[in-house]
Motif scaffolding. Structure first.
Motif, PDB file in Angstrom:
ATOM      1  N   UNK A   7       0.769  -1.088   0.162  1.00 45.98           N
ATOM      2  CA  UNK A   7      -0.103  -0.036   0.075  1.00 45.98           C
ATOM      3  C   UNK A   7       0.801   1.375  -0.040  1.00 45.98           C
ATOM      4  N   UNK A   8       1.923   1.381   0.856  1.00 43.78           N
ATOM      5  CA  UNK A   8       2.758   2.347   0.875  1.00 43.78           C
ATOM      6  C   UNK A   8       3.595   2.708  -0.394  1.00 43.78           C
ATOM      7  N   UNK A   9       3.992   1.610  -0.863  1.00 43.19           N
ATOM      8  CA  UNK A   9       4.475   1.330  -2.231  1.00 43.19           C
ATOM      9  C   UNK A   9       3.828   2.222  -3.242  1.00 43.19           C
ATOM     10  N   UNK A  10       2.557   1.728  -3.348  1.00 43.45           N
ATOM     11  CA  UNK A  10       1.514   2.323  -4.348  1.00 43.45           C
ATOM     12  C   UNK A  10       1.560   3.773  -4.195  1.00 43.45           C
ATOM     13  N   UNK A  11       1.214   4.196  -2.740  1.00 47.04           N
ATOM     14  CA  UNK A  11       1.282   5.573  -2.307  1.00 47.04           C
ATOM     15  C   UNK A  11       2.580   6.432  -2.915  1.00 47.04           C
ATOM     16  N   UNK A  12       3.649   5.895  -2.814  1.00 43.57           N
ATOM     17  CA  UNK A  12       5.081   6.194  -3.114  1.00 43.57           C
ATOM     18  C   UNK A  12       5.185   6.360  -4.741  1.00 43.57           C
ATOM     19  N   UNK A  13       4.618   5.569  -5.474  1.00 47.95           N
ATOM     20  CA  UNK A  13       4.498   5.709  -6.775  1.00 47.95           C
ATOM     21  C   UNK A  13       3.512   6.728  -7.206  1.00 47.95           C
ATOM     22  N   UNK A  14       2.523   6.980  -6.802  1.00 45.84           N
ATOM     23  CA  UNK A  14       1.664   7.878  -7.073  1.00 45.84           C
ATOM     24  C   UNK A  14       2.147   9.396  -6.702  1.00 45.84           C
ATOM     25  N   UNK A  15       3.031   9.481  -5.518  1.00 47.31           N
ATOM     26  CA  UNK A  15       3.831  10.718  -5.244  1.00 47.31           C
ATOM     27  C   UNK A  15       4.871  10.775  -6.394  1.00 47.31           C
TER      28      UNK A  15
END
Lengths: 764, 230
Positions: A405-413
């Protein structure tokens, strides 16, 4: 049984930390056990401890408690030979002695002194099961991570361990194989009574796939709070179409590693725009990582063009950056803090570190981090270089659900920072999250890897146990014979283990010359495991008679051996069997005559599982050989082949009788029927001598009666008796013809004597 | 050809090169070098470039050590002669090793080790040693690439030299991980199981081996007789 009592493992990571305390586990043979927990929770450490590999893996850690596997205590540093492990990093598992897949696959067998023929057989068999057949002769260097991991799984299975440890192997495997691997592992665990432990990240696999789950709790040094707080704040980025700037343009890309390797890209076109991205999907070996190498300029395309525009935000940075599958190449500083400050846009690096849970490890050495964290760190470094295009090779590998989930958030960032993302993944969570991205689905280049048995037609692949190859792949008949023979060998260790026959395989190889049928594997095992142990008895007889070279009719090993033993016991010591290669058509008849001195008792028994010209010819030869004597050919066939058999000149199927015996000992599928007897001549048969195969005696009786015979007597051999030519008492009558319950367990064979009424009157 | 014959030929070459007098020794080594660079590669990995670089570096270092008279600030003839002799030994060893690496497949060498019942620790060491150069060169490439993506450029020799400390740190740290993984894997695959082992590859003798043995014998006799090199 695997037993773990009060296991405590301490691992020094800056300060001394216990990964788990007073762990107690107990698993029964045949279990498939899942081990799960976040990165750093001790999954790998537990597997290493269970295997006795701790001193090699992490010399500094300390362990207390007791582990025993099948009654043997596990001593750290002295791993059992019956334990195998596959670790998470496929690139570090090659022995270095071999350069090609096939050779590497058989290293565990070489180390265990398996005869050459059997190694080859086992390797072919395993390769088919794990989808390595198409790349069996490829160089190791040319394999992708997933293919390498398959190879190592195969090598681990080849060693036939009773404890198989698999550390996060799913991360490297594509979704198709992820499904199949459970089937393979479950079959293996059940078939061999082995215990299989598979570690995985939380959320990667459903729990119901396992018999038991070991959930390692989150230790104190792994922080998860940063995951949940930042995830919510990052939403998807909407980029207006008018603002779109193309950063990557690929046109008509063609690439092939070498002429003997598949064409990976055949005219690929791709446009990627600033702040957007693309999902690159496909099975192992389809060329996902290769695309990354092409983008980085590590390899050159055969034809086509690739244009990447430079990053505007960080002009000094590379226009394409990559988070490699293997994160260990990236690090060059002593601490995570220094790593994140080196060559990166520091503000962004800090944000990403917070987001990805790296800020708690600023002072740790990157190489001391668990692999999941190393992977996140390499992502953070690559992303914070602010390239125009960021190529992410399996970013969610080794990550638990929270980390993904955080990785996905990081990708969005990263997207918000106007970096375009090219994401290679098998992970459904990422695919679903980035559903708005265009997708490139790279095809599998190995049809055999995705084709299941049910998808193949019966004509090309009748349902033979364990036979996975298409006949079209096999080539000529002789090769086909050899290939299916190899399948049988797959069970050899079981036979040895259960029977204690030291040179059982030598015997098999020498006597059969590689010609016996592979579908006999289950029945070879029957004999080997049965208390009567016909093969060993047969072998003793061979030794006792001083026969150094005995050639067997290469169709049906068990009856042939039993028959051989019988004939030996009847005083016919000069029998020669011939292999199926180069059949003398009249041979079987001559053999029977010679064996029996024209006295009257003959049997030829065979299986027919495939519409194989040579086999039919052999059957006809048998028929022709014994026609004059007028006895029976007993066949066991798949019902679907009955018409084909009839069309080949065999007398019609008499009767369907009896189900298979509960599918035991790896016997064919339950829908197989014992079809019955094929009388070659209707009137001249008088006595039937029927080798007892893995069917109930009742089945035989029914079949014999249905042919118009009258059963005169049923005899069997006592399990504890040694059959010799001078010991005629070895056959003894059964108390009752219905007394079949224990027959199979106690005796390898049975003798049925029957007469045909019409024949009596003629001969009399 | 049997790998043992190749080792015999390599040994024969080294003996001839080191025992021959001037100028035959230079002639033999030069021919050997040329041949080992020219001969086709059977083993799947051609380390000719790496070997050439290493040889050049070794010769350069020898020149710096022996070839220069630092007091006179000029080349020393005596030193150059010593350098030539030392270089000859290096070059002959390089030629023999390169030829062996190019012509001997890993599988053949492994089968030979098994046939000779060489203890597995020794076999592991030999393999690691022989393939260390290709392995490390590949790893250096990977690491330099990863570093270049972080802005550490290594486009020329000088930049590479500057990038070396960081690269070496990554190389050796990751190699430590690799060693741990590798030792677990080797253990798991049964490398340390004692007793008999089998080999997939059957090493067979052919007429070429007899020819090679005869040729080596002939050369050894010539060397013993002192003809024609002395």
């Amino acid at each position: 049984m695997l037993e773990v009592n009060d296991l405590t493992l301490s691992f020094p990571s800056g300060q001394k930390i216990s990964l788990f305390r007073n762990l107690c586990l107990r698993f029964q043979p045949g279990s498939l056990v899942g081990v799960t927990g976040e990165s750093g929770s001790g999954k790998t450490a537990l597997l290493m401890a269970l295997g006795g590999y701790l001193p090699q893996w992490a010399p500094a850690c300390t362990l207390s408690g007791a582990i025993s596997v099948f009654g043997q205590p596990v001593r750290q540093g002295k791993a059992r030979n019956e334990t195998s492990i596959v670790i998470e990093n496929p690139y570090n598992q090659n022995t270095g002695f071999k350069s090609r897949v096939f050779e590497e696959l058989i290293v565990p067998l070489e180390m265990r002194a398996i005869p050459r023929e059997l190694m080859t057989a086992s390797a072919h068999c395993l390769a088919r099961r794990i989808g390595l057949s198409p790349i069996l002769h490829s160089k190791l260097d040319s394999l992708s991570g997933g293919e390498l991991q398959r190879l190592h799984i195969g090598a681990a299975l080849a060693a036939r361990p009773d404890l198989l440890l698999l550390d996060q192997i799913l991360a490297e495997l594509d979704s198709d194989f992820n499904q199949r691997i459970f089937e393979i592992l479950r079959t293996y665990a059940k078939g061999r009574n082995a215990i299989v432990l598979l570690s995985f990240s939380p959320g990667e696999v459903e729990f119901h796939r396992f018999d038991a789950i070991v959930n390692l709790s989150t230790p104190s040094h792994v922080s998860s709070k940063s995951f949940s707080t930042v995830t919510a704040s990052c939403g998807k980025t909407a980029v207006k179409s008018s603002e779109r700037t193309r950063v990557l343009k690929i046109r008509d890309l063609h690439f092939q590693y070498s002429p003997d390797r598949p064409l990976l890209f055949d005219g690929l076109n791709l446009d990627v725009f600033q702040g957007e991205g693309c999902l690159i999907l496909g099975p192992n070996g389809s060329g996902k990582s290769t695309l990354g190498k092409l983008l980085l300029g590590l390899i050159k395309p055969d034809s086509g063009s690739m244009e990447v525009s430079a990053s505007k935000e960080a002009p000094g940075a590379h226009s394409v950056n990559c988070s490699f599958q293997n994160p260990d190449l990236y690090f060059c500083k002593r601490t995570v803090r220094e790593e994140l400050a080196f060559g990166t846009q520091r503000e962004l690096a800090g944000k990403l570190a917070d987001l990805l849970g790296l800020s708690d490890h600023y002072e740790s050495n990157p190489y001391d981090l668990p692999r999941g964290l190393r992977k996140r760190l390499s992502f953070a470094i690559a992303a914070s270089c602010q390239p125009a295009v960021l190529f992410l090779d399996e970013p969610s590998q080794y990550q638990d659900a929270g980390a993904v989930s955080t990785l996905i958030a990081a990708m969005r960032l990263i997207q918000e920072q106007k970096t375009a993302l090219l994401i290679c993944t098998h992970d459904r969570r990422i695919i679903d999250e980035f559903a708005d991205f265009p997708r490139i689905s790279l095809p599998s280049h190995y049809p055999a890897m995705t084709k299941t048995r049910s998808q193949t037609s019966l004509k090309t692949q009748p349902p033979s146990p364990g036979l996975y190859a298409d006949k079209s792949d096999i080539g000529d008949t002789r090769t086909w014979f050899r290939k299916i023979w190899f399948e049988a060998i797959d069970q050899w260790i079981d036979i040895e283990r259960h029977t204690g026959a030291d040179n059982f395989l030598d015997l098999l190889v020498k006597t059969t010359q590689g010609a016996f049928r592979l579908d006999q594997a289950s029945r070879i095992l029957d004999i080997g495991c049965g208390q009567g142990n016909g093969l060993i008895a047969a072998r003793k007889r061979l030794d006792a008679n001083g026969l150094s070279k005995v050639r067997l009719l290469g169709v049906d090993l068990q009856p042939a051996l039993i028959d051989y033993a019988r004939w030996q016991s009847l005083g016919h010591t000069n029998i020669t069997f011939e292999t199926a290669d180069g059949i003398d058509r009249g041979l079987v008849g001559k053999m029977c005559e010679k064996a029996l001195g024209g006295k009257a008792t003959v049997v030829a028994c065979t299986y027919v599982l495939h519409e194989e010209p040579e086999l039919f010819a052999l059957l006809k030869a048998i028929a022709a050989g014994i026609q004059d004597k007028g006895y029976l050919v007993c066949t066991l066939v798949d019902p679907r082949w009955s018409e084909a058999l009839a069309s080949k000149g065999f007398v019609k199927v008499v009767q369907k009788a009896g189900l298979d015996r509960n599918g035991r000992h790896g016997a064919p599928a339950p829908d197989w029927r014992w079809l019955g007897l094929y009388p070659i001549t209707q009137n001249r048969g008088q006595t039937i001598y029927l080798p007892y195969v893995s069917r109930t005696l009742e089945d035989y009786q029914k079949a014999i009666l249905s042919c118009g015979f009258t059963i005169l007597s049923i005899s069997t051999i006592a399990a504890n008796q040694t059959e010799t030519p001078n010991n005629p008492a070895v056959f003894y009558p059964l108390a009752s013809s219905n007394d079949t319950s224990t027959l199979y367990e106690t005796s390898p064979s049975v003798l049925i004597v029957a007469r045909k009424l019409g024949a009596i009157s003629k001969s009399d | 050809m049997h790998p043992a014959s190749r080792f015999l030929l390599a040994l024969c070459f080294l003996t001839a090169a080191l025992h021959a007098e001037m100028p035959f020794n230079y002639l033999i080594v030069a021919s050997g070098l040329l041949y080992s660079f020219w001969v086709s590669c059977r083993s799947g990995f051609n380390p000719a470039k790496v070997f050439a670089k290493m040889l050049c570096l070794a010769l350069f270092m020898l020149f710096l050590i022996h070839g220069l008279d630092y007091h006179a600030r000029a080349a020393s003839m005596k030193g150059l002669k010593i350098m030539g002799e030392a270089g000859l030994r290096f070059a002959s060893l390089f030629a023999a090793t390169l030829w062996l690496v190019k012509r001997t497949k890993k599988e053949e060498l492994f089968a030979l080790m098994l046939a000779l019942k060489i203890p597995m620790p020794v076999t592991v060491l030999i393999f690691r040693a022989i393939w260390f150069v290709p392995h490390i060169s590949k790893r250096i490439k990977d690491v330099l690439l990863a570093h270049s993506l972080r802005g550490v450029k290594s486009t020329n020799f000088f930049r590479r030299f500057l990038a070396l400390p960081a690269a070496l740190y990554a190389i050796f740290s990751s190699m430590l991980l690799e060693i741990c993984d590798s030792s677990v894997t080797l253990l798991s695959k049964g490398i340390w199981i004692e007793g008999k082992k089998s080999s997939l590859l059957t090493l067979q003798w052919s007429y070429k081996d007899f020819l090679a043995a005869a040729a080596c014998l002939f050369v050894f006799i010539l060397i013993l007789k002192g003809y024609p090199f002395a």
